[in-house]
Design a protein around this motif. Structure first.
Motif, PDB file in Angstrom:
ATOM      1  N   LEU A  80     -12.405  15.746  30.389  1.00 45.28           N
ATOM      2  CA  LEU A  80     -13.417  16.472  31.157  1.00 45.28           C
ATOM      3  C   LEU A  80     -14.235  15.514  32.019  1.00 45.28           C
ATOM      4  CD1 LEU A  80     -14.680  18.913  28.371  1.00 45.28           C
ATOM      5  CD2 LEU A  80     -13.305  19.526  30.360  1.00 45.28           C
ATOM      6  N   ALA A  81     -14.628  14.380  31.439  1.00 41.68           N
ATOM      7  CA  ALA A  81     -15.438  13.418  32.184  1.00 41.68           C
ATOM      8  C   ALA A  81     -14.675  12.876  33.390  1.00 41.68           C
ATOM      9  CB  ALA A  81     -15.861  12.279  31.260  1.00 41.68           C
ATOM     10  N   GLU A  82     -13.401  12.561  33.201  1.00 39.62           N
ATOM     11  CA  GLU A  82     -12.593  12.025  34.305  1.00 39.62           C
ATOM     12  C   GLU A  82     -12.445  13.046  35.422  1.00 39.62           C
ATOM     13  OE1 GLU A  82      -8.201  10.016  35.088  1.00 39.62           O
ATOM     14  OE2 GLU A  82      -8.832  10.540  33.068  1.00 39.62           O
ATOM     15  N   PRO A  86     -18.108  19.767  33.233  1.00 40.18           N
ATOM     16  CA  PRO A  86     -19.117  19.743  32.171  1.00 40.18           C
ATOM     17  C   PRO A  86     -18.478  19.782  30.789  1.00 40.18           C
ATOM     18  CG  PRO A  86     -19.035  21.906  33.226  1.00 40.18           C
ATOM     19  CD  PRO A  86     -18.159  20.999  34.044  1.00 40.18           C
ATOM     20  N   GLY A  87     -19.098  19.096  29.847  1.00 41.38           N
ATOM     21  CA  GLY A  87     -18.574  19.059  28.473  1.00 41.38           C
ATOM     22  C   GLY A  87     -19.468  19.826  27.525  1.00 41.38           C
ATOM     23  N   GLY A  88     -19.528  19.369  26.285  1.00 39.28           N
ATOM     24  CA  GLY A  88     -20.292  20.058  25.255  1.00 39.28           C
ATOM     25  C   GLY A  88     -19.450  20.249  24.013  1.00 39.28           C
ATOM     26  N   ASP A  89     -20.035  20.935  23.018  1.00 45.17           N
ATOM     27  CA  ASP A  89     -19.297  21.145  21.769  1.00 45.17           C
ATOM     28  C   ASP A  89     -18.418  22.389  21.822  1.00 45.17           C
ATOM     29  OD1 ASP A  89     -21.220  23.079  21.772  1.00 45.17           O
ATOM     30  OD2 ASP A  89     -22.230  22.424  19.939  1.00 45.17           O
ATOM     31  N   GLU A  90     -18.421  23.085  22.966  1.00 45.69           N
ATOM     32  CA  GLU A  90     -17.575  24.264  23.147  1.00 45.69           C
ATOM     33  C   GLU A  90     -16.838  24.140  24.471  1.00 45.69           C
ATOM     34  OE1 GLU A  90     -18.446  28.794  22.207  1.00 45.69           O
ATOM     35  OE2 GLU A  90     -19.184  28.304  24.212  1.00 45.69           O
ATOM     36  N   LEU A  91     -15.549  24.420  24.453  1.00 43.54           N
ATOM     37  CA  LEU A  91     -14.721  24.359  25.655  1.00 43.54           C
ATOM     38  C   LEU A  91     -14.156  25.743  25.930  1.00 43.54           C
ATOM     39  CD1 LEU A  91     -13.229  22.751  27.870  1.00 43.54           C
ATOM     40  CD2 LEU A  91     -11.427  22.324  26.204  1.00 43.54           C
ATOM     41  N   ILE A  92     -14.455  26.279  27.105  1.00 42.84           N
ATOM     42  CA  ILE A  92     -13.981  27.613  27.486  1.00 42.84           C
ATOM     43  C   ILE A  92     -13.028  27.474  28.657  1.00 42.84           C
ATOM     44  CG2 ILE A  92     -14.629  29.919  28.250  1.00 42.84           C
ATOM     45  CD1 ILE A  92     -17.390  29.461  27.028  1.00 42.84           C
ATOM     46  N   LEU A  93     -11.787  27.843  28.438  1.00 44.38           N
ATOM     47  CA  LEU A  93     -10.774  27.835  29.491  1.00 44.38           C
ATOM     48  C   LEU A  93     -10.487  29.268  29.904  1.00 44.38           C
ATOM     49  CD1 LEU A  93      -8.209  25.337  27.882  1.00 44.38           C
ATOM     50  CD2 LEU A  93     -10.232  24.803  29.241  1.00 44.38           C
ATOM     51  N   ARG A  94     -10.459  29.516  31.196  1.00 43.89           N
ATOM     52  CA  ARG A  94     -10.138  30.859  31.690  1.00 43.89           C
ATOM     53  C   ARG A  94      -9.202  30.718  32.881  1.00 43.89           C
ATOM     54  NH1 ARG A  94     -12.558  34.837  35.242  1.00 43.89           N
ATOM     55  NH2 ARG A  94     -14.196  33.341  35.809  1.00 43.89           N
ATOM     56  N   ARG A  95      -8.160  31.547  32.890  1.00 43.60           N
ATOM     57  CA  ARG A  95      -7.202  31.497  33.991  1.00 43.60           C
ATOM     58  C   ARG A  95      -6.778  32.918  34.356  1.00 43.60           C
ATOM     59  NH1 ARG A  95      -1.395  28.324  34.415  1.00 43.60           N
ATOM     60  NH2 ARG A  95      -1.623  27.603  36.575  1.00 43.60           N
ATOM     61  N   VAL A  96      -6.697  33.153  35.645  1.00 45.25           N
ATOM     62  CA  VAL A  96      -6.360  34.480  36.175  1.00 45.25           C
ATOM     63  C   VAL A  96      -5.073  34.370  36.979  1.00 45.25           C
ATOM     64  CG1 VAL A  96      -7.089  36.286  37.782  1.00 45.25           C
ATOM     65  CG2 VAL A  96      -8.755  35.267  36.212  1.00 45.25           C
ATOM     66  N   VAL A 107     -12.799  25.815  33.932  1.00 44.15           N
ATOM     67  CA  VAL A 107     -13.137  25.115  32.690  1.00 44.15           C
ATOM     68  C   VAL A 107     -14.651  25.097  32.589  1.00 44.15           C
ATOM     69  CG1 VAL A 107     -13.135  22.906  31.486  1.00 44.15           C
ATOM     70  CG2 VAL A 107     -11.070  23.690  32.638  1.00 44.15           C
ATOM     71  N   ASN A 108     -15.177  25.756  31.559  1.00 41.65           N
ATOM     72  CA  ASN A 108     -16.637  25.876  31.399  1.00 41.65           C
ATOM     73  C   ASN A 108     -17.292  26.368  32.689  1.00 41.65           C
ATOM     74  OD1 ASN A 108     -16.455  25.061  28.746  1.00 41.65           O
ATOM     75  ND2 ASN A 108     -17.023  22.934  29.161  1.00 41.65           N
ATOM     76  N   ASP A 109     -16.658  27.409  33.269  1.00 42.69           N
ATOM     77  CA  ASP A 109     -17.155  28.081  34.484  1.00 42.69           C
ATOM     78  C   ASP A 109     -17.088  27.225  35.738  1.00 42.69           C
ATOM     79  OD1 ASP A 109     -17.658  30.551  33.350  1.00 42.69           O
ATOM     80  OD2 ASP A 109     -19.675  29.989  32.707  1.00 42.69           O
ATOM     81  N   ARG A 110     -16.300  26.163  35.714  1.00 39.97           N
ATOM     82  CA  ARG A 110     -16.076  25.348  36.914  1.00 39.97           C
ATOM     83  C   ARG A 110     -14.605  25.422  37.295  1.00 39.97           C
ATOM     84  NH1 ARG A 110     -19.692  20.892  37.254  1.00 39.97           N
ATOM     85  NH2 ARG A 110     -18.249  19.932  38.736  1.00 39.97           N
ATOM     86  N   ARG A 111     -14.325  25.632  38.568  1.00 36.21           N
ATOM     87  CA  ARG A 111     -12.937  25.711  39.023  1.00 36.21           C
ATOM     88  C   ARG A 111     -12.213  24.399  38.726  1.00 36.21           C
ATOM     89  NH1 ARG A 111     -11.741  29.375  43.303  1.00 36.21           N
ATOM     90  NH2 ARG A 111      -9.780  28.243  43.542  1.00 36.21           N
ATOM     91  N   CYS A 112     -10.939  24.515  38.380  1.00 33.94           N
ATOM     92  CA  CYS A 112     -10.160  23.303  38.113  1.00 33.94           C
ATOM     93  C   CYS A 112      -8.703  23.559  38.462  1.00 33.94           C
ATOM     94  CB  CYS A 112     -10.299  22.865  36.649  1.00 33.94           C
ATOM     95  SG  CYS A 112      -9.358  23.892  35.504  1.00 33.94           S
ATOM     96  N   SER A 113      -7.915  22.508  38.437  1.00 33.57           N
ATOM     97  CA  SER A 113      -6.499  22.590  38.774  1.00 33.57           C
ATOM     98  C   SER A 113      -5.653  22.785  37.522  1.00 33.57           C
ATOM     99  CB  SER A 113      -6.057  21.297  39.486  1.00 33.57           C
ATOM    100  OG  SER A 113      -6.155  20.190  38.592  1.00 33.57           O
TER     101      SER A 113
END
Length: 550
Positions: A80-82, A86-96, A107-113
């Motif tokens: 996540l850092a690389e 955002p990190g934290g003790d919970e990781l939420i992945l969502r894909r549509v 990933v944690n409400d941030r767009r990602c590849s």
């Protein structure tokens, strides 16, 4: 740990919310009920490459959300850092996935590849099936597995550092050799050029000074006559004398003028001072214009020599001193080069010795660990009804690299007298599952407990006591971690700490699949169904209870 999985409009799943637990989680159900769809959906949210058409018929888009608990120090934090997420003790992945095939992930409400999702998948999950050709069954990873089993991280760190040092030393030697060779190729030119520049010895700013002096001397004859006439007009025979006479005459008459001459006298005194300054300046100019014609000739020769040298080297005249210094430095490097090369060769030799020591140490540790691993796997194969099979770790020499020079591969012979071969080439489907499980059990002490392990029908083709042994080993792997098992084996299902049934229904000609968490009583009925088939009898229920731990 995978805590939750939410699926919307994927394949034949309309809406599904699952809450998983630590320990051994088992999923059972009839063939075709949709167990594989759960894995397809989980793989989709983790960026795996799978089915192209995932959206449920009639829906505009499908969506999967997976929630993981991340303890402190989990490898996912680094991913996540690389990626700047955002990190934290919970990781939420969502894909549509839209019905026209477009995929979007968060990933944690941030767009990602998808690449980031796959990077997270590598540290969150391990998926194993009886035809798994990755991980444990990929020969390219066998050395890493052996190193993990042997706990060789300190030795690997030493070897990697030695490899980097050796690479740097070799590059430094190559660069020095190439530099000296390039200088040697132009040695004659360098020595001639330095000799010329040393002889000329140009100084910074000299060209401008010579040019100004030359122009002054060239113009001196043209202006000297006018300046001399001006000097005569200003001097004692001219303005200076006339003003002196006027000043004496007025001074003599001042006493009788009752103060009226005081201002003119003061003005004349000031004018006399200014006139004196002008005369002095003109005299200085005349002195400067005095020159020997031979000086003009020498100045021009020096100026033309500097300009000619600058043209020869295609630089500005003021750059000649710096060029001379640079060329002297190249010659000095050439003269001192052999001594420098010898020093660099000694550094390379020392780095090679350090790397060889680290690589040999790794090889010794691996050889010793391989014997222990072979023995441990053989010990696990007996309860899995493969006591006649032979597991062996083979070594070959690989090109030197940061992890040493060993090529490692796991081989098996499934029957006495049969030739040994690669693990994923020799064993049948059922045998392959048991080899895989035996390896996983042996590696359980060194595996990353923060990873969720998923086994997809790894118990297919086994039953009875063998299936029970498989289940007990899966339960052992789940101790202190999380294991998800898709199974058709009642013996395996009976050992689960948490149990879900996947079932399919048809309403108005529309097929949907759902997953139901089972209570203790429901578990008995499900395991009885797995034992007896569609008709669940009291005898089947009794047999199911007998399989389940008390």
């Amino acid at each position: 740990m995978l805590r939750a999985l939410e699926i919307r409009d994927m394949l034949i799943i309309d809406r599904l919310d699952l809450m998983f637990q630590p320990g051994l989680n088992v999923l059972t159900g009839e063939t075709g009920a949709g167990k594989s769809i759960l894995l397809d959906s989980l793989g989709f949210v983790l960026g795996w490459r799978g089915r192209a058409e995932l959206v449920r018929a009639g829906a505009d888009q499908g969506e999967v959300t997976a929630v993981f608990d991340l303890p402190e120090g989990h490898a996912a934090h680094a991913v996540l850092a690389e990626a700047g997420l955002p990190g934290g003790d919970e990781l939420i992945l969502r894909r549509v996935n839209t019905k026209d095939g477009r995929k979007t992930a968060w990933v944690n409400d941030r767009r990602c590849s998808g690449e980031v999702l796959r990077g997270l998948s590598d540290v969150l999950l391990e998926l194993h099936g009886q035809h798994d050709d990755r991980g444990l069954l990929d020969p390219k990873g066998h050395r890493d597995i052996l190193d993990l089993y042997a706990g060789l991280k300190p030795q690997l760190d030493t070897a990697r550092a030695a490899w980097l040092d050796l690479g740097r030393a070799r590059r430094a030697l190559r660069d020095a050799e190439a530099g000296i060779e390039a200088v040697r190729a132009e040695e004659d030119f360098l020595r001639h050029a330095v000799s010329e520049l040393d002889k000329l010895d140009p100084q910074p700013g000299e060209e401008q000074e010579l040019d100004a002096r030359r122009r002054l001397m060239q113009g001196a004859e043209r202006i000297r006559d006018d300046i001399s006439r001006a000097h005569a007009a200003l001097g004692s025979d001219g303005a200076e004398g006339a003003m002196g006479d006027a000043l004496r005459w007025l001074d003599g008459a001042a006493d009788k003028a009752e103060g009226r001459l005081d201002p003119p006298l003061a003005a004349l005194e000031r004018a006399m001072n200014e006139l004196a300054d002008a005369v002095a300046g003109v005299e200085d100019c005349l002195d400067a214009l005095e020159f020997d014609p031979r000086e003009l000739e020498a100045t021009e020769e020096r100026l033309f020599a500097i300009r000619g040298m600058a043209r020869k080297h295609q630089i500005a005249p003021d750059e000649l001193p710096a060029l001379a210094e640079t060329l002297r430095g190249k010659l000095a490097a050439l003269d001192a080069g052999e001594g420098d090369l010898e020093a660099l060769r000694k550094v390379v030799t020392a780095a090679e010795a350090a790397y060889n020591a680290a690589a040999n140490n790794l090889s010794d540790k691996r050889q010793s660990a391989a014997k222990a691993l072979d023995k441990a796997v053989m010990g696990e194969l007996a309860p899995l009804k493969m006591d006649r099979a032979v597991f062996h770790t083979e070594f070959a020499t690989a090109p030197d690299g940061p992890e040493g020079r060993d090529a490692v591969s796991f081989t098996v012979a499934t029957n006495p007298g049969a030739p040994a071969g690669p693990l994923n080439k020799i064993a049948s489907g059922g045998e392959l599952s048991r080899f895989l499980l035996a390896l996983k059990v042996c590696l359980s002490q060194s595996r990353d407990a923060a990873k969720t392990m998923i086994f997809d029908e790894i118990d297919r083709g086994v039953g009875g006591a063998t299936a029970d042994a498989v289940g007990r080993r899966l339960a052992a792997l789940a101790d202190g971690g999380q294991v998800l098992v898709v199974t058709h084996s009642p013996q395996v299902a009976a050992l689960g700490a948490h149990h879900w049934r996947v079932q399919k229904s048809v309403t108005d000609d529309i097929t949907t699949s759902t997953v139901v968490p089972l209570s203790a009583a429901d578990r008995v009925d499900e395991i009885a169904r797995m034992l007896a088939g569609d008709t669940v009898t009291d005898e089947a229920r009794a047999a199911a209870r007998a399989l389940m731990p008390s």
